[in-house]
Design a protein around this motif. Structure first.
Motif, PDB file in Angstrom:
ATOM      1  N   GLU A  56       0.837  -1.193   0.000  1.00 41.12           N
ATOM      2  CA  GLU A  56       0.000   0.000   0.000  1.00 41.12           C
ATOM      3  C   GLU A  56       0.873   1.245   0.000  1.00 41.12           C
ATOM      4  OE1 GLU A  56      -3.990  -1.557   2.372  1.00 41.12           O
ATOM      5  OE2 GLU A  56      -2.502  -0.346   3.422  1.00 41.12           O
ATOM      6  N   ASP A  57       0.443   2.249  -0.742  1.00 38.41           N
ATOM      7  CA  ASP A  57       1.111   3.542  -0.752  1.00 38.41           C
ATOM      8  C   ASP A  57       0.646   4.303   0.491  1.00 38.41           C
ATOM      9  OD1 ASP A  57       1.810   6.232  -1.146  1.00 38.41           O
ATOM     10  OD2 ASP A  57       1.776   5.996  -3.317  1.00 38.41           O
ATOM     11  N   SER A  58       1.493   4.349   1.526  1.00 33.22           N
ATOM     12  CA  SER A  58       1.078   4.927   2.802  1.00 33.22           C
ATOM     13  C   SER A  58       0.709   6.400   2.670  1.00 33.22           C
ATOM     14  CB  SER A  58       2.182   4.748   3.850  1.00 33.22           C
ATOM     15  OG  SER A  58       3.402   5.323   3.386  1.00 33.22           O
ATOM     16  N   ALA A  59       1.436   7.140   1.839  1.00 30.08           N
ATOM     17  CA  ALA A  59       1.188   8.578   1.712  1.00 30.08           C
ATOM     18  C   ALA A  59      -0.159   8.861   1.056  1.00 30.08           C
ATOM     19  CB  ALA A  59       2.307   9.232   0.910  1.00 30.08           C
ATOM     20  N   LEU A  60      -0.433   8.227  -0.081  1.00 30.79           N
ATOM     21  CA  LEU A  60      -1.703   8.469  -0.772  1.00 30.79           C
ATOM     22  C   LEU A  60      -2.882   7.882  -0.010  1.00 30.79           C
ATOM     23  CD1 LEU A  60      -1.090   8.110  -4.613  1.00 30.79           C
ATOM     24  CD2 LEU A  60      -1.882  10.107  -3.363  1.00 30.79           C
ATOM     25  N   ASN A  61      -2.694   6.714   0.614  1.00 34.36           N
ATOM     26  CA  ASN A  61      -3.784   6.128   1.392  1.00 34.36           C
ATOM     27  C   ASN A  61      -4.179   7.023   2.554  1.00 34.36           C
ATOM     28  OD1 ASN A  61      -4.067   3.977  -0.255  1.00 34.36           O
ATOM     29  ND2 ASN A  61      -3.476   2.421   1.218  1.00 34.36           N
ATOM     30  N   ALA A  62      -3.191   7.661   3.174  1.00 39.59           N
ATOM     31  CA  ALA A  62      -3.494   8.586   4.271  1.00 39.59           C
ATOM     32  C   ALA A  62      -4.324   9.761   3.762  1.00 39.59           C
ATOM     33  CB  ALA A  62      -2.204   9.082   4.906  1.00 39.59           C
ATOM     34  N   CYS A  63      -4.022  10.238   2.558  1.00 39.10           N
ATOM     35  CA  CYS A  63      -4.804  11.341   1.974  1.00 39.10           C
ATOM     36  C   CYS A  63      -6.252  10.918   1.738  1.00 39.10           C
ATOM     37  CB  CYS A  63      -4.179  11.794   0.660  1.00 39.10           C
ATOM     38  SG  CYS A  63      -2.575  12.588   0.829  1.00 39.10           S
ATOM     39  N   VAL A  64      -6.445   9.697   1.237  1.00 35.88           N
ATOM     40  CA  VAL A  64      -7.805   9.209   0.990  1.00 35.88           C
ATOM     41  C   VAL A  64      -8.578   9.104   2.297  1.00 35.88           C
ATOM     42  CG1 VAL A  64      -9.177   7.255   0.157  1.00 35.88           C
ATOM     43  CG2 VAL A  64      -7.177   8.013  -1.134  1.00 35.88           C
ATOM     44  N   LYS A  73      -2.982  15.852  -4.463  1.00 35.34           N
ATOM     45  CA  LYS A  73      -2.578  16.458  -5.736  1.00 35.34           C
ATOM     46  C   LYS A  73      -1.079  16.724  -5.762  1.00 35.34           C
ATOM     47  CE  LYS A  73      -6.983  18.731  -6.842  1.00 35.34           C
ATOM     48  NZ  LYS A  73      -7.671  20.040  -6.997  1.00 35.34           N
ATOM     49  N   THR A  74      -0.540  17.174  -4.625  1.00 38.15           N
ATOM     50  CA  THR A  74       0.894  17.436  -4.547  1.00 38.15           C
ATOM     51  C   THR A  74       1.691  16.137  -4.725  1.00 38.15           C
ATOM     52  OG1 THR A  74       0.528  19.302  -3.048  1.00 38.15           O
ATOM     53  CG2 THR A  74       2.733  18.336  -3.083  1.00 38.15           C
ATOM     54  N   ILE A  75       1.237  15.079  -4.056  1.00 42.12           N
ATOM     55  CA  ILE A  75       1.933  13.792  -4.157  1.00 42.12           C
ATOM     56  C   ILE A  75       1.865  13.254  -5.578  1.00 42.12           C
ATOM     57  CG2 ILE A  75       1.878  11.376  -3.419  1.00 42.12           C
ATOM     58  CD1 ILE A  75       0.888  12.366  -0.688  1.00 42.12           C
ATOM     59  N   VAL A  76       0.676  13.328  -6.187  1.00 42.15           N
ATOM     60  CA  VAL A  76       0.514  12.834  -7.555  1.00 42.15           C
ATOM     61  C   VAL A  76       1.416  13.592  -8.516  1.00 42.15           C
ATOM     62  CG1 VAL A  76      -1.105  12.679  -9.496  1.00 42.15           C
ATOM     63  CG2 VAL A  76      -1.815  11.934  -7.218  1.00 42.15           C
ATOM     64  N   LYS A  77       1.499  14.917  -8.365  1.00 39.89           N
ATOM     65  CA  LYS A  77       2.367  15.712  -9.234  1.00 39.89           C
ATOM     66  C   LYS A  77       3.831  15.301  -9.070  1.00 39.89           C
ATOM     67  CE  LYS A  77       3.562  20.423 -10.612  1.00 39.89           C
ATOM     68  NZ  LYS A  77       4.997  20.077 -10.734  1.00 39.89           N
ATOM     69  N   ARG A 103      -2.961  10.967 -13.817  1.00 46.98           N
ATOM     70  CA  ARG A 103      -2.628  11.144 -15.231  1.00 46.98           C
ATOM     71  C   ARG A 103      -2.783   9.812 -15.967  1.00 46.98           C
ATOM     72  NH1 ARG A 103       3.509  12.465 -16.208  1.00 46.98           N
ATOM     73  NH2 ARG A 103       3.660  10.339 -15.405  1.00 46.98           N
ATOM     74  N   GLU A 104      -3.591   9.822 -17.026  1.00 46.26           N
ATOM     75  CA  GLU A 104      -3.788   8.645 -17.880  1.00 46.26           C
ATOM     76  C   GLU A 104      -4.008   7.368 -17.057  1.00 46.26           C
ATOM     77  OE1 GLU A 104      -4.246   8.758 -20.970  1.00 46.26           O
ATOM     78  OE2 GLU A 104      -3.520  10.752 -21.491  1.00 46.26           O
ATOM     79  N   PRO A 105      -5.077   7.326 -16.247  1.00 41.35           N
ATOM     80  CA  PRO A 105      -5.298   6.133 -15.419  1.00 41.35           C
ATOM     81  C   PRO A 105      -5.657   4.902 -16.249  1.00 41.35           C
ATOM     82  CG  PRO A 105      -7.190   7.589 -15.310  1.00 41.35           C
ATOM     83  CD  PRO A 105      -6.142   8.327 -16.072  1.00 41.35           C
ATOM     84  N   VAL A 106      -5.106   3.766 -15.855  1.00 39.73           N
ATOM     85  CA  VAL A 106      -5.512   2.462 -16.384  1.00 39.73           C
ATOM     86  C   VAL A 106      -5.777   1.580 -15.167  1.00 39.73           C
ATOM     87  CG1 VAL A 106      -4.168   2.760 -18.479  1.00 39.73           C
ATOM     88  CG2 VAL A 106      -3.145   1.580 -16.540  1.00 39.73           C
ATOM     89  N   TYR A 107      -6.661   0.603 -15.328  1.00 35.87           N
ATOM     90  CA  TYR A 107      -7.136  -0.132 -14.171  1.00 35.87           C
ATOM     91  C   TYR A 107      -6.763  -1.615 -14.238  1.00 35.87           C
ATOM     92  CZ  TYR A 107      -9.952   4.082 -13.860  1.00 35.87           C
ATOM     93  OH  TYR A 107     -10.355   5.386 -13.795  1.00 35.87           O
TER      94      TYR A 107
END
Length: 315
Positions: A56-64, A73-77, A103-107
């Motif tokens: 798991e991406d701890s940084a992005l999961n915490a944002c969610v 947005k800052t992390i994604v950039k 950016r250009e999501p694929v699933y």
């Protein structure tokens, strides 16, 4: 015509030719997303910092969890600037409103037997089976609705089939994403296995023991001659006294005074001095069938993963 059912379906075409893409791994909690995200990581796709056995991406999961889109947005950039292709694993249905961030999501979407998904949560979190089955059904319905509307490339995966045909699984993932690195195949295929021990016995740092949230802790591992874990109180500063009970008999006591920096890292309310370890010798060694309990001395409740929640070993 090959009628083999490999449980791997590509929808809306593959994304091999796309120079930039964000691979979003979706699936119900305990539904095979860790195996899938781990496969991507071992194939060389950046899946986040501080990855555990859950990948798991701890940084992005915490944002969610905190609904912090600005930080996300800052992390994604930052990720976009550093990686042409990167990925993130996500189990939350809240992701629906976050998809435009990427950016250009694929699933890559994983589906698993509903009963197995629910029962893994029952074993790990001591939940109720039918409630967890309903939650798993709801999560899968969300992902099906998402897939029915998206025009983005999708790889749908059967978790059970991926375990049965790991070579097909890895080769299809590589074809879908445009990965050409056959040297990693054997390592990745070896990684694909049902519920590895590190995943089953991973340390949980969010389990509170009482409704007032004063005591926290967990049993990490139970072996024939050793029982380990952590326990602490956020109102008492000194290490807690612990008891080990086997077959209804108290066989050992100890203090939770060993260093556990991972616990402090998980929650700033906690302390790093909270680990415990019971060392046993004959005739107290734990054998198959024994009921094992770990308690904070003077308190009536067991730590999570006791009694005998973690599989015993007799070696």
């Amino acid at each position: 015509m090959d009628k083999k059912n490999s449980g791997l379906i590509i929808l809306n075409g593959d994304c091999a030719a796309m120079p930039y893409k964000t691979v979003i791994v979706l699936g119900a909690a305990r539904g095979g997303t860790s195996m899938t995200a781990g496969t991507l990581a071992k194939l060389g796709i950046y899946m986040g910092d501080d990855l555990s056995v859950l990948y798991e991406d701890s940084a992005l999961n915490a944002c969610v969890k905190e609904k912090d889109k600005r930080r996300a947005k800052t992390i994604v950039k930052e990720r976009n600037d550093k990686y042409a292709v990167w990925g993130v694993k996500q189990n939350s249905v809240r992701l629906w409103s976050w998809l435009r961030l990427f950016r250009e999501p694929v699933y890559v979407v994983v589906f698993r037997d509903i009963l197995a998904t629910a029962n893994r949560r029952v074993i790990a979190l001591e939940r109720t089976l039918f409630v967890e089955m309903l939650l798993a059904i709801g999560q899968n319905l969300f992902f099906l609705i998402l897939l029915s509307f998206t025009k983005r490339p999708v790889l749908a995966i059967s978790y059970e089939k991926a375990l049965l045909y790991p070579e097909d699984f890895v080769s299809t993932v590589c074809r879908f994403l445009g990965i050409d690195d056959s040297e990693k195949y054997s390592e990745v295929i070896e990684f694909i296995q049902p519920s590895p021990s590190a995943y089953r016995n991973r340390k949980r740092i969010s389990l509170q023991l009482d409704k007032s949230a004063r005591w926290f802790g967990c049993v990490d591992e139970i072996e024939a001659t050793k029982v380990t874990g952590w326990a602490l109180s956020i109102v008492e500063k000194k290490p807690l006294a612990m008891e080990l009970i086997v077959g209804g008999v108290r066989v050992a006591t100890t203090l939770a005074d060993l260093p556990r920096p991972d616990v402090l890292q998980a929650d700033k309310r906690f302390t790093a001095i909270c680990g415990f370890e019971f060392q046993l010798s004959e005739p107290q060694t734990i054998k198959a069938g024994h009921r094992v309990e770990v308690k904070i001395a003077r308190l009536a409740f067991n730590l999570p993963h006791s009694p005998t929640i973690i599989p015993l070993t007799t070696e």
